[in-house]
Design an enzyme around this catalytic site. Structure first.
Site, PDB file in Angstrom:
ATOM      1  CB  CYS A 120      -0.911  -0.015   1.088  1.00  0.00           C
ATOM      2  SG  CYS A 120      -2.071   1.319   1.051  1.00  0.00           S
ATOM      3  CB  CYS A 203      -2.562   6.899   5.615  1.00  0.00           C
ATOM      4  SG  CYS A 203      -1.726   7.412   4.290  1.00  0.00           S
ATOM      5  CB  CYS A 206      -1.248   2.932   8.692  1.00  0.00           C
ATOM      6  SG  CYS A 206      -1.793   1.614   7.325  1.00  0.00           S
ATOM      7  CB  CYS A 229       6.057   5.201   4.589  1.00  0.00           C
ATOM      8  SG  CYS A 229       6.762   6.452   4.417  1.00  0.00           S
TER       9      CYS A 229
END
EC number: 1.8.4.10
Length: 233
Positions: A120, A203, A206, A229
């Site tokens: 993602c 986000c 998360c 990330c």
């Protein structure tokens, strides 16, 4: 990514890092803008980054500032972005993923952030960042050494071999207290989630609040073996 040569040599980076390690962030920013023309600041609108926006517009009002809109940002993040724009009018550029959330769900399954958070992030953060950086020779970030073990050795000037760019980290040696002292002193707009136990904000799916005594980045990708990330690895 391109294999173009670095705009600064390894020797220059070592020299600048040694010379500027204990300089002020503003002095490091002045170095960045005076040595590299094609440079931009990657802004997440976290505490470190809004402080840097304040510094950057004072050092170089025309400096490029870009951010990644993953389509999963908190409303509070959009709100502080709007307040930053209203106060500073930065030269702000938005990058978005190539896939909408519906297209991602169709191709990779619903709620990919739960089943494959790396995948993602790759779609919603890393790929847009690569596009943002593809035309640059250097970038500026708000990472700090004390944020996590993976950042503990960050220099104020580095060769970013992942993205083949020179990387400037003006507040690498700053403490969290220094960041907040700056925000308060200069009345910098900040994300209100910081007042609700969110030291690090990403986000919505998360990111959670951090409990007392937890690592500041414990709220990122909780229950996953993941601490970054992919932007600063």
């Amino acid at each position: 990514m391109s294999t173009k040569p670095f705009v600064l040599s390894a020797e220059e980076v070592v020299r600048f890092n040694e010379e500027y390690l204990n300089k002020t962030p503003e002095e490091i920013l002045e170095l960045a803008f005076s040595t590299v023309e094609n440079i931009a600041f990657a802004c997440s609108f976290g505490a470190e980054d809004v402080a840097l926006v304040d510094m950057i517009v004072k050092v170089n009002p025309q400096a490029k500032v870009f951010y990644l809109d993953t389509n999963l940002l908190f409303p509070e993040t959009h709100e502080v972005k709007n307040r930053i724009v209203e106060k500073y009018s930065p030269n702000l550029i938005k990058y978005t993923p190539l896939l909408t959330l519906d297209e991602q769900a169709e191709q990779r399954g619903d709620q990919l952030w739960a089943s494959d958070p790396n995948g993602c992030c790759g779609i919603r953060k890393v790929e847009p960042l690569k596009r943002a950086l593809s035309e640059l020779d250097a970038w500026i970030t708000g990472i700090r050494r004390e944020q996590s073990p993976t950042r503990a050795d960050a220099g104020v000037v580095e060769l970013d071999t992942k993205f083949n760019l020179v990387k400037f980290n003006p507040i690498a040696l700053w403490t969290e207290k220094q960041v907040w002292d700056y925000i308060v002193q200069h009345e910098v707009p900040y994300n209100k989630l910081h007042d609700q136990g969110f030291p690090s904000i990403g986000c919505i799916p998360c990111t959670r609040a951090v409990k007392p005594g937890e690592d500041p980045r414990a709220g990122r990708w909780a229950n996953h073996e993941k601490t970054e990330c992919g932007l600063h690895q």
